[in-house]
Design an enzyme around this catalytic site. Structure first.
Site, mmCIF file in Angstrom:
data_model
loop_
_atom_site.group_PDB
_atom_site.id
_atom_site.type_symbol
_atom_site.label_atom_id
_atom_site.label_comp_id
_atom_site.label_asym_id
_atom_site.label_seq_id
_atom_site.Cartn_x
_atom_site.Cartn_y
_atom_site.Cartn_z
ATOM 1 N N THR A 117 0.824 -1.218 0.000
ATOM 2 C CA THR A 117 0.000 0.000 0.000
ATOM 3 C C THR A 117 0.846 1.251 0.000
ATOM 4 O O THR A 117 0.519 2.247 -0.645
ATOM 5 C CB THR A 117 -0.906 0.007 1.257
ATOM 6 N N SER A 160 1.593 -7.468 -1.134
ATOM 7 C CA SER A 160 2.275 -8.517 -0.365
ATOM 8 C C SER A 160 1.467 -9.797 -0.247
ATOM 9 O O SER A 160 1.976 -10.818 0.211
ATOM 10 C CB SER A 160 2.694 -8.008 1.016
ATOM 11 N N THR A 195 1.506 -4.581 4.126
ATOM 12 C CA THR A 195 1.305 -4.955 5.530
ATOM 13 C C THR A 195 0.720 -6.357 5.693
ATOM 14 O O THR A 195 0.848 -6.963 6.756
ATOM 15 C CB THR A 195 0.371 -3.949 6.249
ATOM 16 N N ASP A 196 0.079 -6.884 4.638
ATOM 17 C CA ASP A 196 -0.675 -8.128 4.835
ATOM 18 C C ASP A 196 0.205 -9.316 5.224
ATOM 19 O O ASP A 196 -0.195 -10.137 6.045
ATOM 20 C CB ASP A 196 -1.486 -8.464 3.573
#
Ligand code: ASP
Length: 325
Positions: free
Chosen positions: A12, A54, A85-86
């Site tokens: 992101t 990710s 972030t995932d």
């Protein structure tokens, strides 16, 4: 002035609007232009080995990142990896096993909102990460929302808020407050870094739910060398799956009995449902390790060893604060 290598991988933080939703688009140079204040305290080179959401990160990417850092280790004082972030917590844990004993900071960061949005957390997270990577000894860690978390202890616990990551079963290593690094724990690493280059990705996770069909164990037997069973509470195996467990153990699979409860960890010795299987099938248990660390540590351990004794020894050897028990 400290020399930092900024490694952009997508996420992101680097995403832009497309007709089909957000997708990574910005180059690392474009990211850096959004944090001009960093030039006051570090000199930064950039590289972009991949540019992915990710969701698409695999163990192959962890090996590529570790190799990139190994290649550049002598040339830089620290590394900052911009990452979605995932799966960031998995990457932080994987890099903790692939690069052990590093005193040079290897910082992973990301953002909940793209860097070009007015209300973004990306500029603060990137600036904090560059500041932390320039501030002296550390290991592999995650800098996010002002918190510095050991690479083996992070978990994405919020899908939308800016404080997306929590340190599980372990305190934060530090915080960044008003542009200052406030350390709570000294860097525990000494000596020189040790890089490893193999992971065994034949690892599966099976999450128990009440009434799970016994056939769910069949694919585990067929396609993995290591199986993590996420059971309940401090840990146990329902009566219905004892014969499946026996078959897995006889097939020589490494079995880890973990818990679905995120805080405080497993203890198979407490209840009969755990106690009866632990010794009988020589199960491993993660105790206070996070699931992300358990998964990536098992891949790393099975990449280094075949012998059950050695697998056990490596699994229970603490790395980058992953295990206290
Ligand atoms: N789907 C994005 C990713 O993991 C989410 C994020 O970066 O926050 O790449």
């Amino acid at each position: 002035m400290k020399k930092i290598l900024l490694i952009a991988t997508g996420g992101t933080i680097a995403s832009q609007k497309t007709e089909g939703g957000l997708a990574p688009g910005l180059s690392p140079g474009e990211l850096l232009r959004r944090v001009p204040d960093a030039r006051a305290f570090c000199q930064i080179d950039t590289v972009q080995p991949m540019n992915l959401d990710s969701t698409n990160i695999t163990p192959g990417h962890w090996l590529a990142l570790a190799a990139l850092i190994e290649e550049n280790y002598g040339k830089y004082d620290g590394f900052v990896i911009c990452h979605g972030t995932d799966t960031l917590a998995y990457s932080g844990a994987a890099l903790s096993y692939l690069i052990q004993g590093t005193r040079k900071p290897i910082v992973l960061t990301g953002a909940q909102k793209p860097i070009d949005r007015e209300d973004t957390d990306a500029r603060q997270n990137l600036l904090d990460s560059l500041r932390y990577a320039s501030s002296g000894d550390s290991g592999v860690c995650i800098v996010f929302g002002g918190h510095v978390i050991a690479g083996t202890r992070a978990r994405k616990t919020r899908t939308k808020s800016y404080n997306a990551f929590s340190s599980i079963n372990f305190p934060d290593l530090a915080e960044i407050r008003d542009h200052r690094v406030v350390r709570f724990l000294p860097c525990a690493e000494s000596g020189s870094p040790r890089f490893t280059h193999t992971l065994n990705t034949r690892v599966m996770l099976l999450k128990l739910i009440p009434g799970l069909p016994t056939e769910a164990f069949a694919s585990a037997t067929a396609c993995c060398d290591g199986l993590i069973i996420e059971s309940y509470g401090v840990g146990g195996i329902p009566d219905a799956y004892l014969s499946q467990l026996e078959a897995l153990a006889h097939a020589g699979k490494t079995i880890v009995l973990a818990t679905q409860v995120p805080q405080e960890g497993s203890d198979l010795s407490v209840y009969q449902v755990g106690h009866r299987v632990k010794e009988r099938y020589r199960l491993l248990e993660p105790y206070d390790m996070t699931l992300e660390s358990t998964v990536t540590k098992l891949m790393w351990v099975l990449g280094q060893a075949d012998d059950p004794q050695e697998i056990r020894r490596l699994f229970y050897t603490p790395v980058n604060h992953d295990l206290l028990f």
